[in-house]
Scaffold this motif. Structure first.
Motif, short mmCIF file in Angstrom:
data_model
loop_
_atom_site.label_atom_id
_atom_site.label_comp_id
_atom_site.label_asym_id
_atom_site.label_seq_id
_atom_site.Cartn_x
_atom_site.Cartn_y
_atom_site.Cartn_z
N TYR A 15 0.90 -1.13 -0.09
CA TYR A 15 0.02 0.16 -0.13
C TYR A 15 0.74 1.26 -0.04
N TYR A 16 0.33 2.24 -0.97
CA TYR A 16 1.01 3.55 -0.82
C TYR A 16 0.16 4.84 -0.84
N PRO A 17 0.04 5.81 -0.17
CA PRO A 17 -0.85 6.85 -0.05
C PRO A 17 -0.88 7.62 -1.41
N MET A 18 -1.95 8.14 -1.86
CA MET A 18 -1.98 9.11 -2.92
C MET A 18 -0.99 10.25 -2.51
N PHE A 19 -0.70 10.84 -3.87
CA PHE A 19 0.22 12.08 -3.55
C PHE A 19 -0.31 13.28 -2.77
N ASP A 20 0.02 13.85 -1.87
CA ASP A 20 -0.30 14.53 -1.00
C ASP A 20 0.84 15.47 -0.21
N LYS A 26 0.81 17.47 1.80
CA LYS A 26 0.43 17.90 3.28
C LYS A 26 0.98 16.69 4.09
N SER A 27 1.06 15.55 3.68
CA SER A 27 1.22 14.51 4.64
C SER A 27 2.66 14.02 4.10
N ALA A 28 3.51 14.84 3.36
CA ALA A 28 4.93 14.30 2.79
C ALA A 28 5.95 13.77 4.07
N LYS A 29 5.72 14.48 5.03
CA LYS A 29 6.90 14.04 6.12
C LYS A 29 6.48 12.89 6.72
N SER A 30 5.19 12.35 7.06
CA SER A 30 4.83 11.49 7.78
C SER A 30 4.58 10.05 6.80
N GLU A 31 4.30 10.49 5.36
CA GLU A 31 4.40 9.55 4.52
C GLU A 31 5.05 9.82 3.21
N PRO A 32 6.60 9.81 3.28
CA PRO A 32 7.45 9.88 2.34
C PRO A 32 7.47 9.41 0.96
N THR A 33 6.94 8.35 1.07
CA THR A 33 6.77 7.60 -0.35
C THR A 33 5.15 7.64 -0.62
N GLN A 34 5.24 8.15 -1.86
CA GLN A 34 3.66 8.45 -2.40
C GLN A 34 3.50 8.21 -3.71
N VAL A 35 2.07 7.79 -4.25
CA VAL A 35 2.06 7.47 -5.70
C VAL A 35 1.09 8.61 -6.26
N PHE A 36 1.71 9.14 -7.45
CA PHE A 36 1.07 10.27 -8.16
C PHE A 36 0.27 9.30 -9.36
N TYR A 37 -1.12 9.41 -9.32
CA TYR A 37 -1.98 8.55 -9.98
C TYR A 37 -2.87 9.40 -10.86
N TYR A 38 -2.86 9.23 -12.08
CA TYR A 38 -3.87 10.10 -12.85
C TYR A 38 -4.64 8.97 -13.91
N ILE A 39 -5.86 9.18 -13.99
CA ILE A 39 -6.56 8.70 -15.09
C ILE A 39 -7.55 9.58 -15.74
N GLU A 40 -8.01 9.28 -17.02
CA GLU A 40 -8.62 10.29 -17.82
C GLU A 40 -10.36 9.57 -17.59
N GLU A 41 -10.64 10.35 -16.65
CA GLU A 41 -12.14 9.97 -16.25
C GLU A 41 -13.25 9.74 -17.34
N SER A 42 -14.04 9.10 -17.12
CA SER A 42 -15.17 8.87 -18.28
C SER A 42 -16.31 8.77 -17.35
N ASN A 43 -17.35 9.38 -18.39
CA ASN A 43 -18.77 9.49 -17.75
C ASN A 43 -19.38 8.21 -17.34
N GLY A 44 -20.06 7.80 -16.27
CA GLY A 44 -20.95 6.98 -15.98
C GLY A 44 -19.83 5.75 -15.60
N ILE A 45 -18.54 5.88 -15.40
CA ILE A 45 -17.63 4.95 -15.03
C ILE A 45 -16.90 5.28 -13.67
N ASP A 46 -17.15 4.45 -12.54
CA ASP A 46 -16.55 4.83 -11.79
C ASP A 46 -15.05 4.00 -11.44
N TYR A 47 -14.29 4.53 -10.39
CA TYR A 47 -13.10 4.04 -9.78
C TYR A 47 -11.76 4.04 -11.13
N TYR A 48 -12.03 3.37 -12.13
CA TYR A 48 -11.00 3.24 -13.18
C TYR A 48 -11.52 4.02 -14.37
#
Length: 373
Positions: free
Chosen positions: A157-162, A164-186
């Motif tokens: 598990y890695y937290p999302m890029f943030d 504000k929490s960089a000091k407590s969670e120094p390894t994060q994931v920058f995650y991007y998806i091209e959102e689609s209408n009517g489709i959740d999550y992915y």
């Protein structure tokens, strides 16, 4: 009529739209009913259609192939060099771009300094290894989601890029998806409506290869004149026939049978191909058109395909490139530029980060076609 029965062998195996739902463990969102939709898209890219792969590879070349523009400041140069990362950011941008084209999303592993004030390293994180946590606040990463129960593939598990929490969670994931209408999550790849045509490219090629290897034999109906079996016996026979003889890779194979007398011998009724050559030519043309449409290709000429009425001259190529740059490439470059610019802002960089525009090397083209003395 009660002694007549029919069994239809279904050759169709179309993959349905993936379902995104919570896993049984409740830890993450499954990417498709078998949690392997990204792997399916990678298999399509690497092993199915050479046209699909060539188009995506050319798009990546047009988008990030020339790298970033020359930096004017040392801060931006150091950022692009990515000293503490595994590769420089021009390499990362290209890998990210491939994921963007194949999956319509991408991910990067971000490491902050000890104080949590500065991004110190950026690495490419293969998108197919990522699954969204149930609360959508983090990403779980596995080397192989099809065998995630093995210790070597246990999800991390890695937290999302943030910031504000960089000091407590120094390894994060920058995650991007091209959102689609009517489709959740992915998301779905932008070419998802064309996947059947892309798979057809592979099936046609495999069918022809199998036909050549097996002497161009046609298909047939196989009838056993031994009475009507039970439903269970018919089901068993159907499964055996499908296992051994269906699919494009089995085109043209023969069947060896044995019978007790003439009255019980199986009957093979050949199916005439009816000008199959012409039909395959027409189908190939339509398939090529549909794949180009699914990929938003405005001019096949840019991808080395010359159509009727196109001369392929310098002005025609430049016009085609300008149209494709404005209608497709620029928007992809903007997404990638904004993503790196956001990370650069936390690395002490104030200079704008830009990708070079693609240009056609006409001297190389002309040298390739110039006859040797």
């Amino acid at each position: 009529m009660k002694n007549i029965n029919f069994k239809i062998l279904n050759f169709d195996a179309v993959r349905n739209t993936p379902v995104f739902k919570e896993s049984r463990s409740g830890e993450y969102i499954e990417y498709g009913s078998d949690n392997a939709y990204p792997q399916y898209l990678l298999d399509i890219f690497h092993n199915k259609s050479n046209k699909h792969k060539a188009i995506i590879s050319k798009k990546v070349d047009m988008t990030t192939g020339n790298g970033f523009t020359e930096p004017a400041t040392q801060e931006l140069k150091k950022f692009i060099d990515n000293r503490y990362g595994k590769k420089d950011l021009e390499y990362v941008a290209t890998r990210v771009n491939y994921d963007f084209e194949i999956h319509n999303g991408f991910a990067m592993l971000i490491r902050w300094n000890a104080e949590g004030t500065r991004v110190s390293a950026i690495d490419w994180l293969p998108f197919h290894k990522c699954r969204l946590s149930t609360d959508e606040q983090g990403i779980l990463v596995s080397k192989d989601w099809t065998q995630a129960r093995k210790a070597a593939n246990k999800p991390v598990y890695y937290p999302m890029f943030d910031p504000k929490s960089a000091k407590s969670e120094p390894t994060q994931v920058f995650y991007y998806i091209e959102e689609s209408n009517g489709i959740d999550y992915y998301t779905l790849p932008y070419y998802s409506s064309t996947l059947s045509w892309i798979e057809l490219d592979y099936e046609i090629a495999t069918f022809h290869l199998a036909s050549v290897r097996n002497n161009f034999n046609a298909g047939f109906i196989l009838n056993f004149a031994t009475g009507v079996p039970t439903e269970e016996e018919m089901a068993d026979a159907q499964r055996e026939m499908e296992r051994k003889f269906t699919g494009s890779e089995n085109a043209g194979k023969f069947i060896l049978t044995f019978s007790d007398g003439q009255d019980q011998k199986p009957e093979l009724i050949p199916l005439e191909m009816n000008s199959s050559d012409e039909r395959f030519i027409m189908l190939h043309r339509e398939m090529l058109t549909e794949i180009f449409i699914g990929h938003s290709v405005t001019s096949p000429l840019l991808f080395g395909i010359r159509t009727e009425g196109q001369l392929g001259g310098r002005s025609e190529l430049l016009e085609a490139l300008a149209i494709f740059q404005s209608t497709y490439i620029s928007s992809k470059q903007t997404v990638i530029e904004k993503s790196f610019a956001k990370l650069a802002s936390f690395s002490g960089v104030s200079e704008q980060i830009k990708l070079e525009q693609y240009s056609i090397d006409f001297s190389a083209i002309e040298s390739d076609v110039t006859p040797k003395a």
